[in-house]
Scaffold this active site. Sequence first.
Site, PDB file in Angstrom:
ATOM      1  N   PRO A   2       0.317   8.187  -1.525  1.00  0.00           N
ATOM      2  CA  PRO A   2       1.071   6.921  -1.598  1.00  0.00           C
ATOM      3  C   PRO A   2       2.345   7.031  -0.763  1.00  0.00           C
ATOM      4  O   PRO A   2       3.132   7.945  -0.949  1.00  0.00           O
ATOM      5  CB  PRO A   2       1.426   6.792  -3.083  1.00  0.00           C
ATOM      6  CG  PRO A   2       0.594   7.814  -3.794  1.00  0.00           C
ATOM      7  CD  PRO A   2       0.271   8.872  -2.800  1.00  0.00           C
ATOM      8  N   GLU A   3       2.503   6.126   0.180  1.00  0.00           N
ATOM      9  CA  GLU A   3       3.727   6.100   0.977  1.00  0.00           C
ATOM     10  C   GLU A   3       4.541   4.870   0.543  1.00  0.00           C
ATOM     11  O   GLU A   3       4.185   4.200  -0.416  1.00  0.00           O
ATOM     12  CB  GLU A   3       3.380   6.078   2.464  1.00  0.00           C
ATOM     13  CG  GLU A   3       2.661   7.384   2.873  1.00  0.00           C
ATOM     14  CD  GLU A   3       2.834   7.746   4.332  1.00  0.00           C
ATOM     15  OE1 GLU A   3       3.913   7.501   4.888  1.00  0.00           O
ATOM     16  OE2 GLU A   3       1.883   8.273   4.918  1.00  0.00           O
TER      17      GLU A   3
END
Length: 274
Positions: A2-3
Amino acid sequence: MPELPEVETTRRGIAPHVEGREIVEVIVRQASLRVPVPEDLVERLIGARIGELARRAKYLLVPLEGEAPGTLLWHLGMSGSLRMARLGELPKKHDHLDLVLDDGAILRYHDPRRFGFVDWLAGSAAQDSRLARLGPEPLSEAFDGERLFTRSRGRRLAVKPFLMDNAVVVGVGNIYAAEALFLAGIDPRRSAGRISRERYERLAAAVREVLAAAITQGGTTLRDFVGGTGEPGYFKQRLNVYGRDGQPCRRCGAELRLVTLGQRASVFCGHCQT
Ligand SMILES: [Zn+2]
């Protein structure tokens, strides 16, 4: 992993379901996350009311109002996700933590690799050492080409790891750095200190463009946060270079190349990026 766009998508997805709600039960199935779940977490959370969710870099901030005001600092690590489950919906493998709300909804944390964590902070999160050192948000006014130009003078580091440095700007991970450099036409191997102000203006605009597009695309899967898979939609983006080494450049048709910069795989077009 997850960015920033995935964390922002998560924030937007769960906010309408949790803000203003009271926590009535906390179920910890696995306390051994990257930072162990604080022993007194359950006690602190029961009866607390959830305030307005915020995000800083890849941290989700959950303010808690009530007798023991504080903030939950949530990090999704490598594989974490938060979604809404319904009362009676059985947990799946790797569903480590549930916050049960006063309307029966459940905020459920899932993390197969357990590199994420949830920590409790007294008061606001602003003084926390993990947040205090961070550079500006890429979609804020504080981030622009001038900042990249000024911060890069005298730096011999390649521009891609420079752009991924959280002290320069937060939340530009490997995918978005690679994509932004492609859009700006900049070779990721180029020394950060040798890039002109004009090119950094283009790069800053490209960073905003790719992140905003990713957040918008994540937004199209918001319904998934309730009753669905809970998987943010970041693989649905149309990527130009990330993960495409050996394939033709979408712009010029040349074969995309792979190099390693700062221990990270970096794909670029040797023709379009100079
Ligand atoms: Zn090309």
